[in-house]
Design an enzyme around this catalytic site. Structure first.
Site, PDB file in Angstrom:
ATOM      1  N   CYS A 110      -5.787  -0.824  -2.869  1.00 39.03           N
ATOM      2  CA  CYS A 110      -4.902  -0.202  -1.869  1.00 39.03           C
ATOM      3  C   CYS A 110      -5.396   1.174  -1.410  1.00 39.03           C
ATOM      4  CB  CYS A 110      -3.484  -0.088  -2.408  1.00 39.03           C
ATOM      5  SG  CYS A 110      -2.759  -1.684  -2.762  1.00 39.03           S
ATOM      6  N   HIS A 251       0.966   5.455   1.090  1.00 45.16           N
ATOM      7  CA  HIS A 251       0.806   3.995   0.997  1.00 45.16           C
ATOM      8  C   HIS A 251       2.186   3.346   0.843  1.00 45.16           C
ATOM      9  CE1 HIS A 251      -0.261   0.050  -0.205  1.00 45.16           C
ATOM     10  NE2 HIS A 251      -0.184   0.249  -1.510  1.00 45.16           N
ATOM     11  N   ASN A 281       4.149  -4.340   1.511  1.00 44.62           N
ATOM     12  CA  ASN A 281       2.928  -3.641   1.103  1.00 44.62           C
ATOM     13  C   ASN A 281       1.725  -4.408   1.661  1.00 44.62           C
ATOM     14  OD1 ASN A 281       0.650  -2.766  -0.291  1.00 44.62           O
ATOM     15  ND2 ASN A 281       1.705  -2.541  -2.245  1.00 44.62           N
TER      16      ASN A 281
HETATM   17  O1  UT7 Z   1      -0.131  -1.439  -3.800  1.00 46.94           O
HETATM   18  C1  UT7 Z   1      -0.644  -1.113  -5.048  1.00 46.94           C
HETATM   19  C2  UT7 Z   1       0.257  -0.130  -5.738  1.00 46.94           C
HETATM   20  N1  UT7 Z   1       1.431  -0.805  -6.216  1.00 46.94           N
HETATM   21  C3  UT7 Z   1       2.502  -0.120  -6.580  1.00 46.94           C
HETATM   22  O2  UT7 Z   1       2.517   1.076  -6.440  1.00 46.94           O
HETATM   23  C4  UT7 Z   1       3.656  -0.876  -7.215  1.00 46.94           C
HETATM   24  C5  UT7 Z   1       4.406   0.008  -8.164  1.00 46.94           C
HETATM   25  N2  UT7 Z   1       5.496  -0.689  -8.816  1.00 46.94           N
HETATM   26  C6  UT7 Z   1       6.635  -1.013  -8.190  1.00 46.94           C
HETATM   27  O3  UT7 Z   1       6.804  -0.745  -7.018  1.00 46.94           O
HETATM   28  C7  UT7 Z   1       7.751  -1.628  -9.012  1.00 46.94           C
HETATM   29  O4  UT7 Z   1       7.395  -1.572 -10.387  1.00 46.94           O
HETATM   30  C8  UT7 Z   1       8.079  -3.091  -8.633  1.00 46.94           C
HETATM   31  C9  UT7 Z   1       8.739  -3.128  -7.261  1.00 46.94           C
HETATM   32  C10 UT7 Z   1       6.802  -3.905  -8.610  1.00 46.94           C
HETATM   33  C11 UT7 Z   1       9.074  -3.687  -9.623  1.00 46.94           C
HETATM   34  O5  UT7 Z   1      10.243  -2.888  -9.705  1.00 46.94           O
HETATM   35  P1  UT7 Z   1      10.792  -2.407 -11.132  1.00 46.94           P
HETATM   36  O6  UT7 Z   1      12.015  -1.664 -10.892  1.00 46.94           O
HETATM   37  O7  UT7 Z   1       9.677  -1.714 -11.851  1.00 46.94           O
HETATM   38  O8  UT7 Z   1      11.167  -3.796 -11.794  1.00 46.94           O
HETATM   39  P2  UT7 Z   1      10.686  -4.422 -13.171  1.00 46.94           P
HETATM   40  O9  UT7 Z   1       9.356  -5.044 -13.014  1.00 46.94           O
HETATM   41  O10 UT7 Z   1      10.874  -3.449 -14.296  1.00 46.94           O
HETATM   42  O11 UT7 Z   1      11.791  -5.540 -13.343  1.00 46.94           O
HETATM   43  C12 UT7 Z   1      13.174  -5.192 -13.533  1.00 46.94           C
HETATM   44  C13 UT7 Z   1      13.965  -6.483 -13.604  1.00 46.94           C
HETATM   45  C14 UT7 Z   1      13.369  -7.485 -14.603  1.00 46.94           C
HETATM   46  O12 UT7 Z   1      14.455  -8.182 -15.195  1.00 46.94           O
HETATM   47  P3  UT7 Z   1      14.957  -7.802 -16.666  1.00 46.94           P
HETATM   48  O13 UT7 Z   1      13.756  -7.981 -17.546  1.00 46.94           O
HETATM   49  O14 UT7 Z   1      15.424  -6.387 -16.585  1.00 46.94           O
HETATM   50  O15 UT7 Z   1      16.044  -8.793 -16.888  1.00 46.94           O
HETATM   51  C15 UT7 Z   1      12.573  -8.420 -13.715  1.00 46.94           C
HETATM   52  O16 UT7 Z   1      12.443  -9.690 -14.284  1.00 46.94           O
HETATM   53  O17 UT7 Z   1      13.939  -7.134 -12.329  1.00 46.94           O
HETATM   54  C16 UT7 Z   1      13.446  -8.464 -12.479  1.00 46.94           C
HETATM   55  N3  UT7 Z   1      12.689  -8.821 -11.284  1.00 46.94           N
HETATM   56  C17 UT7 Z   1      13.252  -9.398 -10.220  1.00 46.94           C
HETATM   57  N4  UT7 Z   1      14.519  -9.769  -9.955  1.00 46.94           N
HETATM   58  C18 UT7 Z   1      14.765 -10.339  -8.774  1.00 46.94           C
HETATM   59  C19 UT7 Z   1      11.377  -8.637 -11.030  1.00 46.94           C
HETATM   60  N5  UT7 Z   1      11.064  -9.097  -9.817  1.00 46.94           N
HETATM   61  C20 UT7 Z   1      12.226  -9.581  -9.296  1.00 46.94           C
HETATM   62  C21 UT7 Z   1      12.538 -10.174  -8.062  1.00 46.94           C
HETATM   63  N6  UT7 Z   1      13.819 -10.529  -7.839  1.00 46.94           N
HETATM   64  N7  UT7 Z   1      11.614 -10.375  -7.101  1.00 46.94           N
END
Ligand code: UT7
Length: 324
Positions: A110, A251, A281
Site C-alpha cells: 500500500c 492511505h 481500500n
Molecule cells: O492497506 C494496508 C494497511 N491496512 C490497514 O491499515 C488495516 C488496519 N486494520 C484495520 O483496519 C482493522 O484491524 C480491521 C478493519 C481490518 C478490523 O477491525 P478490528 O476492529 O481490528 O476488528 P478485529 O479483527 O479485531 O475483529 C473484531 C471482531 C471479531 O469478532 P470477535 O472475535 O470479537 O467475536 C471478528 O471476528 O469483529 C469480527 N469481524 C467481523 N464481523 C463482521 C471481523 N471481520 C468482520 C466482518 N463482519 N467483516
C-alpha cells in the site's frame, strides 16, 4: 523543482455494496461502516491491473494537456501486477502507445505510490528525465479470499495517476519520511507463490494460503505507532505546523485510522481528504484517487501544501509534504 501537471483516476463500473457482501460472508453493513467507514467498493469484471492503470494514465495525460509520446518515464506502483513476470509497467507503456521509454514497477504494497512519487521526483529533479507518468493501480478483488470476512470486505479495485514535469517555478517537495519494519512481514502476505513456497509444489498447500491474508489488528497497531510520528516529523522538516498545513491525504485503509491520526497530530479533521466510503481500500491507488478527486473539485489550489502518507505491507510507511 517538479510540478504535478495533471492527475487522473479510474475505477471499474461494478459497485459491490456492504449489502451485497452480507449475502457472501457472515458480515453486516453496520459492522463494516462502524469498524472501517466503507460503504461501497468497485470490482473489476473483465479488466486487469494494466487496464485500470492505462485508463487512469490517459486521464492524467489529458489533464496535463500532454500526449503519450511526451512521456519519457513510467513508474507503476502495484502489488497486483498482471503477472509475476513481466513487470506490469511495460504492458501499460504499450497500451498507452508511449515511446520505448523506461517503464518499471515499484511494489511496497500500500506504500507503493508514495515510493513511486519520491523516485519519480528524484529522477526528474536530477535532470535525468523530464516528464514522468506515475500510476498507482491495484486489483485486490483478484487476490482476496472471498470466504474470509476479515479481508474481503475491506478492499476495492482502482487506479490513480499523476504526470510529473520539470518546472523551475512551481512544485516543491518540502519533506519526506519513509521507513519499514520487516519484523512484521508476516502480517500482510500471500504465503504461496514466491520462492519460499513456490507454486510448482502447490499440491501441499492449504487453499487459504494461496490468497491475500492480513492480521488487521497488528497492522492497525503498527500504523498508529509510526504514522502520527512520521506526520509530526514531516511538518517540522517542512517548517509547517498542524495549523499551517493545508491538506492531508492518508492511505484510505480505515476511517478510524484517519480519525486517530487527526487527533494524535492535532490536525483539523476537515483538512483530511477522505473517500473510503465509496471505494474501500484500493491499496496503492488510494492516495492518487483521493488526490485526483480533490484537484478536480478545486479543493487543492496552487501554492497550497499537501501531506500524503501511505502505510501497509512490509510493514512499511512513506509520506511527503508537497507544495502544489
Ligand atoms: O492497506 C494496508 C494497511 N491496512 C490497514 O491499515 C488495516 C488496519 N486494520 C484495520 O483496519 C482493522 O484491524 C480491521 C478493519 C481490518 C478490523 O477491525 P478490528 O476492529 O481490528 O476488528 P478485529 O479483527 O479485531 O475483529 C473484531 C471482531 C471479531 O469478532 P470477535 O472475535 O470479537 O467475536 C471478528 O471476528 O469483529 C469480527 N469481524 C467481523 N464481523 C463482521 C471481523 N471481520 C468482520 C466482518 N463482519 N467483516
Amino acid at each position: 523543482m517538479v510540478r504535478i501537471a495533471g492527475t487522473g483516476h479510474y475505477v471499474p463500473a461494478k459497485v459491490l455494496s456492504n449489502n451485497d457482501l452480507e449475502k457472501m460472508v457472515d458480515t453486516n453493513d453496520e459492522w463494516i461502516i462502524q469498524r472501517t467507514g466503507i460503504k461501497n467498493r468497485r470490482i473489476v469484471e473483465d479488466e486487469v491491473t494494466s487496464d485500470l492503470a492505462t485508463k487512469a494514465g490517459q486521464k492524467a495525460l489529458e489533464a496535463a494537456g500532454m500526449k503519450p509520446e511526451d512521456i519519457d518515464l513510467i513508474i507503476l506502483g502495484t502489488s497486483t501486477p498482471d503477472y509475476h513476470i513481466p513487470s506490469c509497467a511495460p504492458i501499460v507503456q504499450h497500451k498507452l502507445g508511449c515511446r520505448m521509454i523506461p517503464a518499471f514497477d515499484i511494489n511496497s504494497v500500500c506504500t507503493s505510490f508514495m515510493c513511486g512519487l519520491t523516485t519519480a521526483y528524484s529522477m526528474i529533479a536530477s535532470g535525468l528525465y523530464k516528464n514522468c507518468l506515475l500510476i498507482g493501480a491495484d486489483t485486490y478483488s483478484k487476490i482476496l479470499n472471498w470466504k474470509d470476512r476479515n479481508t474481503c470486505v475491506i478492499f476495492g479495485d482502482g487506479a490513480g495517476a499523476v504526470v510529473l514535469v520539470k518546472d523551475d517555478n512551481a512544485g516543491k517537495l518540502l519533506s519526506t519520511d519513509f521507513g519499514s519494519d520487516g519484523s512484521g512481514s508476516d502480517y500482510i502476505k500471500i504465503p504461496v507463490g514466491g520462492v519460499v513456497n513456490p507454486i510448482n509444489n502447490f499440491y501441499g498447500y492449504k487453499e487459504e494460503d494461496l490468497f491475500f491474508q492480513m492480521a488487521g489488528k497488528k497492522v492497525y497497531e503498527f500504523t498508529i505507532s509510526v504514522v502520527p510520528e512520521a506526520a509530526r516529523r514531516m511538518l517540522r522538516q517542512a517548517n509547517l505546523t498542524n495549523e499551517t498545513i493545508d491538506h492531508v491525504i492518508v492511505h484510505q485503509a480505515n476511517v478510524r485510522i484517519i480519525d486517530t491520526i487527526s487527533k494524535m497530530v492535532d490536525i483539523d479533521r476537515k483538512k483530511f481528504i477522505v473517500n473510503i466510503e465509496k471505494y474501500g481500500n484500493t491499496s496503492s491507488a488510494s492516495i492518487p484517487i483521493a488526490l485526483d478527486e480533490a484537484v478536480r473539485h478545486n479543493i487543492i489550489k496552487k501554492g497550497e501544501t499537501v501531506m500524503m502518507l501511505g502505510f501497509g505491507g512490509g510493514l512499511s510507511w512513506g509520506g511527503v509534504v508537497f507544495q502544489w
